[in-house]
Write a protein that holds these residues in place. Sequence first.
Motif, PDB file in Angstrom:
ATOM      1  N   PRO A 103       3.337   0.348   5.800  1.00 47.76           N
ATOM      2  CA  PRO A 103       1.936   0.325   6.812  1.00 47.76           C
ATOM      3  C   PRO A 103       1.084   1.827   6.696  1.00 47.76           C
ATOM      4  CG  PRO A 103       4.029  -0.268   8.002  1.00 47.76           C
ATOM      5  CD  PRO A 103       4.546   0.061   6.598  1.00 47.76           C
ATOM      6  N   TYR A 104       2.208   2.900   6.471  1.00 44.37           N
ATOM      7  CA  TYR A 104       1.517   4.234   6.658  1.00 44.37           C
ATOM      8  C   TYR A 104       0.561   4.414   5.245  1.00 44.37           C
ATOM      9  CZ  TYR A 104       0.783   9.333   7.128  1.00 44.37           C
ATOM     10  OH  TYR A 104       0.258  10.482   7.398  1.00 44.37           O
TER      11      TYR A 104
ATOM     12  N   PHE B 286      -2.659   2.811   6.386  1.00 43.50           N
ATOM     13  CA  PHE B 286      -3.250   3.893   7.333  1.00 43.50           C
ATOM     14  C   PHE B 286      -3.833   5.068   6.498  1.00 43.50           C
ATOM     15  CE2 PHE B 286      -3.256   7.533   9.912  1.00 43.50           C
ATOM     16  CZ  PHE B 286      -3.956   7.259  10.963  1.00 43.50           C
ATOM     17  N   LEU B 287      -3.590   5.457   5.471  1.00 40.58           N
ATOM     18  CA  LEU B 287      -4.048   6.562   5.025  1.00 40.58           C
ATOM     19  C   LEU B 287      -5.103   5.909   4.064  1.00 40.58           C
ATOM     20  CD1 LEU B 287      -1.784   9.360   4.050  1.00 40.58           C
ATOM     21  CD2 LEU B 287      -3.603   9.506   5.910  1.00 40.58           C
TER      22      LEU B 287
END
Lengths: 161, 144
Positions: free
Chosen positions: A20-21, A24-25
């Motif tokens: 997920p991260y 996000f970025l």
Amino acid sequence: MQVVKQRRDAALGRLVGGIPYVGFLGVGFERRGDELTAVLPYDERLIGNPMLPALHGGAIGAFLEIAAIVELSWTVVWEAMEGGGEAADAIEAGRFPPMPKTIDFTVDYLRSGLPRDAYARARVNRMGRRYASVHVEAWQDNRARLFAQATGHFLMPNVDA
Amino acid sequence: MTDIETKTRIARQFIEALPHSRALGMKLVDIGDGWAVMALDWRADLVGDPETEVVHGGVVTALLDTCGGSSVMSHPTAPRGTATIDLRIDYMRAAEPRRRIFARAECYRITRSVAFVRGLAWTASPDDPVAAAAGAFSVEGVER
């Protein structure tokens, strides 16, 4: 032979898409054979100093850590796919080995990050059964003018356990 | 309002207005002379390993970097600006999912051009740290 390419792209897509991260970025990965280039498209949310403006040191560090850990995971996945058999079937079915865990990560900020896209390439300098050492280089306009570099050590997942 | 309350309020407004700190939901908890405490709540989109739901190490790096920069800016020598030169993070353990992560950084030494910082991140107690940080920051305009 395009089948092989599709299979590799699909595996990379599932590996990266599962974090997920990374989404996000907004980090993406471009592949040439087994070589990966991480891409961080510019976004206003990545700014740490609005006066300059400059990218946030934390966003840069996170981008390099993502590049390192995906490179390391990809190396494991690539070897499994190339080796064939059960390990390759597992990757094909979307079952990836556990992610390596970061032991330490040191970021060297060489220049301030400009408000535009950034690129990173990681190199696994050593991969043993338990530990791996990975180096990452990141640049923006000019491949020879790095704006950040990093070295990290990672605990390899115990595949036997 | 006391000096320290004013200082805390100004620092909070400044730090929480930085676009990347905002995007990650960082909060300034407390700040003093050369130290800062910050916090960040677990969020599904910050997860680094979907199997364990543990936040990505990069999130902890971003928190400790911001907290480190804040500790430099709050130093009594009043630097006008700071930027990270290098930052090392040691990860002791995974931060449990759905728990608030705290970070405390301290600027323990400052020269005309460089500030030296160490920091710690934890969930339940600083005695059981998630990560430790050591960094060097460039500084401008230090009062001598």
